[in-house]
Design a protein around this motif. Structure first.
Motif, short mmCIF file in Angstrom:
data_model
loop_
_atom_site.label_atom_id
_atom_site.label_comp_id
_atom_site.label_asym_id
_atom_site.label_seq_id
_atom_site.Cartn_x
_atom_site.Cartn_y
_atom_site.Cartn_z
N ILE A 1 0.84 -1.21 0.00
CA ILE A 1 0.00 0.00 0.00
C ILE A 1 0.87 1.25 0.00
O ILE A 1 0.62 2.21 -0.75
N GLU A 2 1.91 1.20 0.86
CA GLU A 2 2.83 2.32 0.94
C GLU A 2 3.85 2.26 -0.21
O GLU A 2 4.32 1.18 -0.56
N PRO A 3 4.15 3.40 -0.83
CA PRO A 3 5.17 3.39 -1.90
C PRO A 3 6.54 3.00 -1.34
O PRO A 3 6.88 3.37 -0.21
N GLN A 4 7.30 2.22 -2.10
CA GLN A 4 8.59 1.75 -1.64
C GLN A 4 9.72 2.50 -2.34
O GLN A 4 9.60 2.90 -3.50
N ASP A 5 10.81 2.64 -1.61
CA ASP A 5 12.00 3.29 -2.15
C ASP A 5 12.81 2.23 -2.91
O ASP A 5 13.58 1.47 -2.32
N ARG A 6 12.64 2.17 -4.20
CA ARG A 6 13.29 1.12 -4.99
C ARG A 6 14.80 1.28 -5.02
O ARG A 6 15.53 0.29 -5.06
N ASN A 7 15.27 2.51 -4.97
CA ASN A 7 16.72 2.73 -4.95
C ASN A 7 17.33 2.20 -3.65
O ASN A 7 18.42 1.62 -3.65
N LEU A 8 16.59 2.39 -2.55
CA LEU A 8 17.07 1.88 -1.26
C LEU A 8 17.11 0.35 -1.27
O LEU A 8 18.09 -0.27 -0.82
N LEU A 9 16.06 -0.27 -1.80
CA LEU A 9 16.01 -1.74 -1.88
C LEU A 9 17.15 -2.27 -2.75
O LEU A 9 17.80 -3.27 -2.40
N GLU A 10 17.38 -1.59 -3.87
CA GLU A 10 18.45 -2.03 -4.77
C GLU A 10 19.81 -1.90 -4.09
O GLU A 10 20.69 -2.77 -4.23
N GLY A 11 19.99 -0.84 -3.34
CA GLY A 11 21.26 -0.64 -2.62
C GLY A 11 21.49 -1.72 -1.59
O GLY A 11 22.60 -2.24 -1.45
N LYS A 12 20.44 -2.06 -0.83
CA LYS A 12 20.55 -3.13 0.17
C LYS A 12 20.86 -4.47 -0.51
O LYS A 12 21.65 -5.27 0.01
N GLU B 1 31.43 -4.89 8.96
CA GLU B 1 31.04 -3.83 9.89
C GLU B 1 29.61 -3.35 9.60
O GLU B 1 29.13 -2.40 10.24
N GLU B 2 28.96 -4.01 8.67
CA GLU B 2 27.59 -3.63 8.31
C GLU B 2 26.67 -3.76 9.53
O GLU B 2 26.70 -4.75 10.26
N LYS B 3 25.81 -2.74 9.76
CA LYS B 3 24.92 -2.73 10.92
C LYS B 3 23.46 -3.01 10.57
O LYS B 3 22.68 -3.41 11.43
N ASP B 4 23.12 -2.81 9.31
CA ASP B 4 21.72 -2.99 8.89
C ASP B 4 21.33 -4.47 9.04
O ASP B 4 21.86 -5.34 8.34
N LYS B 5 20.40 -4.75 9.94
CA LYS B 5 20.02 -6.13 10.23
C LYS B 5 19.36 -6.81 9.03
O LYS B 5 19.51 -8.01 8.81
N GLU B 6 18.62 -6.04 8.26
CA GLU B 6 17.95 -6.61 7.10
C GLU B 6 18.98 -7.10 6.08
O GLU B 6 18.83 -8.19 5.51
N ILE B 7 20.02 -6.32 5.89
CA ILE B 7 21.09 -6.72 4.97
C ILE B 7 21.85 -7.93 5.52
O ILE B 7 22.10 -8.90 4.80
N LEU B 8 22.18 -7.87 6.80
CA LEU B 8 22.92 -8.98 7.44
C LEU B 8 22.12 -10.27 7.40
O LEU B 8 22.66 -11.35 7.11
N ASN B 9 20.83 -10.16 7.71
CA ASN B 9 19.97 -11.36 7.70
C ASN B 9 19.86 -11.96 6.32
O ASN B 9 19.86 -13.18 6.15
N ALA B 10 19.74 -11.10 5.31
CA ALA B 10 19.63 -11.59 3.92
C ALA B 10 20.91 -12.30 3.49
O ALA B 10 20.86 -13.36 2.86
N ALA B 11 22.07 -11.72 3.83
CA ALA B 11 23.34 -12.33 3.47
C ALA B 11 23.54 -13.65 4.22
O ALA B 11 23.97 -14.66 3.64
N GLN B 12 23.20 -13.66 5.52
CA GLN B 12 23.36 -14.88 6.31
C GLN B 12 22.40 -15.97 5.83
O GLN B 12 22.75 -17.16 5.80
N ASP B 13 21.20 -15.57 5.46
CA ASP B 13 20.23 -16.54 4.92
C ASP B 13 20.76 -17.19 3.64
O ASP B 13 20.61 -18.40 3.44
N ALA B 14 21.40 -16.39 2.79
CA ALA B 14 21.97 -16.92 1.55
C ALA B 14 23.09 -17.90 1.85
O ALA B 14 23.21 -18.96 1.21
N VAL B 15 23.92 -17.56 2.85
CA VAL B 15 25.03 -18.44 3.26
C VAL B 15 24.47 -19.77 3.78
O VAL B 15 24.93 -20.85 3.39
N ASN B 16 23.46 -19.68 4.67
CA ASN B 16 22.87 -20.89 5.24
C ASN B 16 22.23 -21.77 4.17
O ASN B 16 22.38 -23.00 4.18
#
Length: 390
Positions: free
Chosen positions: A44-55, A75-90
């Motif tokens: 419903i809410e518009p999304q920041d596609r540039n932000l998503l692409e950057g993450k 040193e990355e702090k963004d949990k969403e980025i860390l979780n996505a990377a760790q999920d890919a590793v797992n």
């Protein structure tokens, strides 16, 4: 019978399949990251596609760095980025484990299924006797004189009777749960298009009281010249076994040797052939070769890279690299196999399964590395006719 070269080839094929799957798993892991940061078209809410692409780009970079170093240090702090990377590793690690087990089991099954086709081939004549008996039942109900060939003489073949009454065959068929159920049309074609039209069979049926030698010779002829030359049988086995071209000679050898063993003096307890002279040892050999080659892949990759300093290791044909790694693994862990035997075996395999120039390349690399490793004591051989390096 199954020999060590065929086992090496099966291990090589399993390793090749695993390496291909590894590349697919890597791409699937990247797809998971892409899916995590894909824009939600129903939001419903518009999304920041540039932000998503950057993450997505950062998470992808983190995964690729882990893939190269096998370390997840950031040193990355963004949990969403860390979780996505760790999920890919797992995901990547878990899928690789499944693939390792799958292709190892598939490799073993492929070898054992060779034995199933050996048993199935021996059972062909059992099914043929059932067809003959069925024909006789139909003939007995007819009021007109029969015009087809009377095949009952085959039922009296004493060598065939020995085969069908063999307890070893009966036990192995039950244990391996093999049968012609579902493929009886193949038996029908062998019988009608082969056996019933074969001149040697027709001549045999004219004999009033054939000797055991004549019975035995006919049975050998049936398997060698009729059954194994049946297009229907070959087509079925080709559908069931992608490597039937190379496995066919093993099955044919087992069958022909088994039929020859049915001498007049043998009884129903005569043991037929096993897949190899020592299947438990052979099974352990190629399972260990498969697992250890992959376990020490990085070690052997580095050794090959050092050996071909004037040639980018990435440009070495994949099959050549697998052959070299298997040979190096075999030199290291199988102390009773002479180095020269290992080198010669993999040179022969490279002639058939790799590029036209692979023979010289594999020979050169293995010869150089074997001398270095023997001199350093990394390769130590022991056993009959061999001495430890001291």
């Amino acid at each position: 019978m199954l020999n060590r070269r065929i086992l090496r080839i099966k291990a090589m094929q399993a390793i090749y399949a695993y390496v291909q799957a590894e590349g697919s798993d890597y791409l699937l892991a990247l797809d998971r990251i892409a899916d995590t940061f894909a824009p939600d078209l129903m939001a419903i809410e518009p999304q920041d596609r540039n932000l998503l692409e950057g993450k997505k780009q950062i998470a992808t970079l983190l995964f690729k760095e882990w893939y190269e170093t096998k370390k997840f240090d950031t040193e990355e702090k963004d949990k969403e980025i860390l979780n996505a990377a760790q999920d890919a590793v797992n995901f990547y690690q878990n899928t690789l484990k499944k693939d390792l087990k799958f292709f190892g089991n598939q490799m073993l099954s492929a070898a054992e299924e060779i034995y199933d086709r050996y048993l199935l081939t021996l059972l062909v004549m059992q099914e043929v006797t059932h067809l003959i008996e069925g024909e006789e039942k139909k003939a007995a109900t007819r009021f007109t004189e029969r015009t087809d060939t009377d095949m009952r003489g085959l039922l009296k073949n004493k060598a065939l009777t020995k085969l069908l009454e063999n307890k070893f065959l009966e036990q192995r068929v039950i244990r391996r749960n093999v049968s012609w159920a579902g493929n009886l049309d193949v038996i029908t074609q062998i019988y009608r298009n082969g056996i019933k039209k074969d001149e040697q069979v027709l001549a045999y049926l004219e004999l009033v009281e054939p000797t055991y030698e004549q019975d035995h010779e006919l049975l050998k002829h049936l398997y060698k010249e009729v059954i194994f030359k049946s297009e229907a049988l070959q087509s079925l086995f080709e559908e069931q076994d992608l490597n039937w071209v190379e496995n066919k000679s093993v099955v044919k050898s087992l069958v022909n040797k088994s039929i020859k063993m049915l001498e007049e003096g043998t009884d129903e307890h005569m043991a037929l052939l096993d897949l190899s002279a020592s299947w438990d040892d052979d099974k352990a050999f190629f399972e260990e070769l498969y697992h250890e080659t992959l376990r020490d892949d990085a070690k052997y990759e580095a050794m090959i890279s050092e050996s071909v300093q004037n040639w980018d290791v990435e440009r070495v044909a994949l099959m050549d690299k697998i052959i070299l790694k298997m040979a190096l693994c075999e030199m290291h862990i199988f102390r009773s196999i002479p180095v020269k035997v290992t080198i010669n075996e993999y040179i022969e395999i490279s002639k058939v399964y790799s590029t036209p120039k692979s023979k010289q390349f594999v020979n050169g690399v293995l010869d150089k590395l074997s001398q270095q490793l023997t001199a350093s004591g990394e390769i130590r051989k022991s056993g009959r006719g061999l001495l430890d390096n001291k």
